[in-house]
Design a protein around this motif. Structure first.
Motif, short mmCIF file in Angstrom:
data_model
loop_
_atom_site.label_atom_id
_atom_site.label_comp_id
_atom_site.label_asym_id
_atom_site.label_seq_id
_atom_site.Cartn_x
_atom_site.Cartn_y
_atom_site.Cartn_z
N ASN A 1 11.77 23.84 0.48
CA ASN A 1 9.90 23.78 0.14
C ASN A 1 10.08 24.33 -1.26
OD1 ASN A 1 7.45 23.13 0.85
ND2 ASN A 1 7.35 25.73 2.83
N VAL A 2 10.40 24.11 -2.01
CA VAL A 2 11.25 24.09 -3.76
C VAL A 2 9.36 23.91 -4.31
CG1 VAL A 2 11.46 23.64 -5.81
CG2 VAL A 2 13.67 24.14 -4.06
N VAL B 1 15.19 21.13 -1.82
CA VAL B 1 13.70 20.01 -1.77
C VAL B 1 13.07 20.72 -1.64
CG1 VAL B 1 15.30 17.92 0.26
CG2 VAL B 1 14.58 19.93 0.98
N ASN B 2 11.92 19.93 -1.27
CA ASN B 2 10.41 20.16 -1.65
C ASN B 2 9.35 20.33 -0.04
OD1 ASN B 2 9.18 17.96 -2.44
ND2 ASN B 2 7.51 18.52 -3.29
N THR B 3 10.95 19.87 0.67
CA THR B 3 9.74 19.72 2.01
C THR B 3 10.37 20.57 3.00
OG1 THR B 3 11.46 18.25 2.62
CG2 THR B 3 10.20 16.54 2.45
N GLU B 4 9.81 20.42 4.29
CA GLU B 4 10.23 22.11 5.10
C GLU B 4 11.82 21.84 5.94
OE1 GLU B 4 6.89 22.76 7.50
OE2 GLU B 4 5.28 22.80 5.30
#
Lengths: 134, 174
Positions: A79-80, A4-7
């Motif tokens: 966090n991608v 995911v690109n979220t924290e």
């Protein structure tokens, strides 16, 4: 592997931070595609051959990043980020990086606020980025 | 036989004109047609995908009124280039400066396409929302006056899955 690109991962709690992981690939286009793309760029719009080439390359850099995360014993990468850059005329680098973590699913017994790893983002939990990790 | 030089001069002039203005003309006519068709298909695709909420912040899923069952990474990308007519206009524009209006349209088209592709991926996974969406434009060619400037546009984000469709983290592979 969850990516995911979220924290944080929705529905999961981060239990342990394993460190920074990355993957890259540098791809050159080949002549046949170049000619087709130059013809296509007469009328503008999408250059499908290049879209496919870069999509495939990006998938590869993601896979390399995930392989590194797996080696660290992670089951998710958070966090991608992606970057693309032209290296020489006709070749581009695709780079993906993120933070490898171990996550656990929220359940009825352990709702989000009672998870033991609720505050895991502390500096001492992040392993040093030594050169052994490629 | 006396008008042979005249014919030659005509042919040479025609060849020069065709070489100089042929590509831009083809670009103007065909490119405009392709662009209109693309904009129509984008309108349709966007209307169909409007049911998925999209944010560019890392909103907790609970704030969107969702019970998240997991998350999956979604990416959409497109490589675009201007047509020969726009390429010619932009060379003229470089002499006097100012806004390159004809590129606005091209880039916004590319962005919409990338976003649509990302949303289609989210839709196929029955996502409830896509959060933390990022857009990035990068030039994949070095600056070279003889070649069209190609840019890649990517849109990526985290799709929030419904509870029934939760991904099991212990399973490797995407």
């Amino acid at each position: 592997m969850i990516v995911v690109n979220t924290e944080s991962v929705p529905g999961y709690e981060v239990m342990e931070v394993k460190g920074l992981v990355q993957g890259n690939t540098i791809r050159a286009k080949h002549l046949g595609r170049d000619i087709a793309a130059n013809l296509k760029s007469l009328v503008g719009g999408e250059l499908r051959g290049y879209t496919e080439l870069l999509t495939e390359a990006r998938r590869q850099s993601l896979e390399r990043m995930m392989a590194q995360a797996q080696q660290l014993g992670a089951n998710a990468v958070i966090n991608v980020r992606f970057t693309t850059s032209a290296i020489t005329q006709g070749a581009a680098e695709l780079y993906a990086y993120g933070t490898a973590v171990y996550v656990q699913r929220h359940t009825a017994e352990t709702p989000p606020d009672q998870m033991p790893g609720a505050t895991m983002f502390r500096a001492e939990n992040v392993p040093g980025m030594d050169d052994s990790g490629r | 036989m006396e008008d042979a030089p005249g014919i030659m001069a005509f042919l040479v002039t025609a060849a020069i004109l065709l070489f100089a203005f042929g590509p831009p003309l083809v670009g103007l006519l065909v490119g405009r047609y392709i662009e209109k068709a693309h904009l129509r298909s984008l309108d349709e695709a966007e209307a169909a995908l409007r049911t998925i909420p999209v944010t560019d912040t890392d909103v907790p899923a609970s704030k969107l009124g969702l019970t998240p069952g997991g998350a999956v990474f979604v990416v959409g990308s497109v490589v675009i280039a201007p047509d020969a007519f726009r390429g010619m206009l932009s060379k003229l524009r470089l002499l006097i400066g100012g806004e390159m209006r004809w590129y606005n349209q091209l880039l916004s088209r590319g962005r919409r396409e990338a976003l649509c592709r990302m949303l289609k991926q989210a839709h196929s996974r029955k996502a409830q929302a896509v959060v933390n969406v990022r857009m990035e434009v990068s030039s994949i060619t070095f600056w070279d006056a003889r070649r069209p400037p190609m840019v890649e546009i990517i849109a990526y984000g985290t799709a929030v899955l419904p509870v029934s469709d939760a991904a099991v983290p212990e399973q490797a592979g995407s």
